[in-house]
Design an enzyme around this catalytic site. Structure first.
Site, mmCIF file in Angstrom:
data_model
loop_
_atom_site.group_PDB
_atom_site.id
_atom_site.type_symbol
_atom_site.label_atom_id
_atom_site.label_comp_id
_atom_site.label_asym_id
_atom_site.label_seq_id
_atom_site.Cartn_x
_atom_site.Cartn_y
_atom_site.Cartn_z
ATOM 1 N N ASP A 146 0.704 4.146 1.410
ATOM 2 C CA ASP A 146 1.050 4.825 2.666
ATOM 3 C C ASP A 146 2.190 4.104 3.398
ATOM 4 O O ASP A 146 2.653 4.568 4.445
ATOM 5 C CB ASP A 146 -0.182 4.998 3.583
ATOM 6 C CG ASP A 146 -0.790 3.687 4.040
ATOM 7 O OD1 ASP A 146 -1.033 2.806 3.191
ATOM 8 O OD2 ASP A 146 -1.039 3.535 5.259
ATOM 9 N N HIS B 298 0.821 -1.211 0.000
ATOM 10 C CA HIS B 298 0.000 0.000 0.000
ATOM 11 C C HIS B 298 0.860 1.268 0.000
ATOM 12 O O HIS B 298 1.899 1.323 0.670
ATOM 13 C CB HIS B 298 -0.955 0.000 1.207
ATOM 14 C CG HIS B 298 -2.086 -0.969 1.053
ATOM 15 N ND1 HIS B 298 -2.782 -1.494 2.119
ATOM 16 C CD2 HIS B 298 -2.654 -1.495 -0.065
ATOM 17 C CE1 HIS B 298 -3.722 -2.308 1.667
ATOM 18 N NE2 HIS B 298 -3.664 -2.334 0.353
HETATM 19 FE FE FE Z 1 -1.625 1.431 6.078
HETATM 20 ZN ZN ZN Z 2 -2.294 -1.136 4.330
#
Ligand code: FE
Ligand code: ZN
Length: 256
Positions: A56, A54
């Site tokens: 982030d 992901h």
């Molecule tokens: Fe996360």
């Molecule tokens: Zn995640």
């Protein structure tokens, strides 16, 4: 060894571990707070550990690698920014004189991994990304409830004293749900009060530890009779441990 959670975005933590000279970071979604910390403490970045794909958690990886030449380690089975050293279950990373063991913990994503070190300043330590949170667990974006339950079981089998380094400060909202699931759990209400005081004083609630999580985290307690009863009041059709876990996760998704 110093362990520092660097806040990023609205609620991420990028974990920085250093020995006053060399450092490693986990899940740098943003390079800027890491570069600032490296400069502030005069550290050389040795390793970048990534738990899952992901943005982030990966957004700062390329800039950090370019700026520092650090080696990037990440999961074997995820689409990730290259180049990186891909790691599966049982693989090891050597950094800062420590040995970190890789655990495959699918559920939040299909190839999610965690990093476990048996001894950091006298206690075990776990970087678990978005698999285990304090009083909660990650959403099931790619994996199945059975996979997530097995992943959480493998983390729950680590030693009591394990310091739990999660990638988000979700503790208070998780605790609201946990208290709805187990209103009679005194350890849980005590921890909720303590966590509220910490957040009111602008402090983080992490790292947690595994002994506490086993006592208060509903997703590590889905086989407890009180939790099963509460889940069946939400979804009477939940029979069997995987179905109960799945219904518990669904209840959390819908919980306001
Ligand atoms: Fe996360
Ligand atoms: Zn995640």
């Amino acid at each position: 060894m110093k362990l520092i959670p660097l806040p990023a975005f609205s609620d991420n933590y990028i974990w920085l571990l250093h020995d006053e000279r060399h450092a490693l970071v986990v899940d740098p979604g943003d390079a800027q707070p890491v570069l600032a910390a490296l400069q502030k403490f005069n550290l050389q970045l040795q390793a970048i550990l990534v738990t899952h794909h992901h943005p982030d958690h990966t957004g700062g990886v390329a800039a950090l690698r370019e700026a520092t030449g650090a080696t990037v380690y990440g999961p074997q089975h995820e689409v990730m920014p290259e180049p990186l050293t891909r790691l599966g279950q049982g693989a090891q990373v050597q950094s800062l004189g420590l040995r970190l063991d890789v655990l495959e913990v699918p559920g939040h994503t299909a190839g999610h991994i965690a990093f476990y070190c048996a001894d950091v300043n006298g206690a075990p330590l776990l970087f678990c990304g978005d698999t285990l949170f304090s009083a909660g667990c990650g959403r099931l974006f790619e994996g199945t409830p059975a996979q997530m339950l097995a992943s959480l079981d493998s983390l729950a089998a680590l030693p009591d004293a394990t310091q739990i380094c999660c990638a988000h400060e979700y503790t208070l909202s998780n605790l609201k749900f946990a208290c709805a699931v187990e209103p009679g759990n005194a350890a849980l209400s005590d921890y909720a009060a303590a966590a509220q005081r910490l957040r009111a004083a602008q402090q983080g609630t992490l790292p947690s530890n595994l002994l506490l999580e086993r006592r208060i985290n509903p997703f590590l307690r889905s086989r407890q009779p009180d939790v099963i009863r509460a889940v069946r009041a939400f979804d009477a059709s939940a029979q069997g441990e995987v179905a109960v876990f799945a219904a518990l996760r669904q209840w959390k998704n819908e919980f306001q």
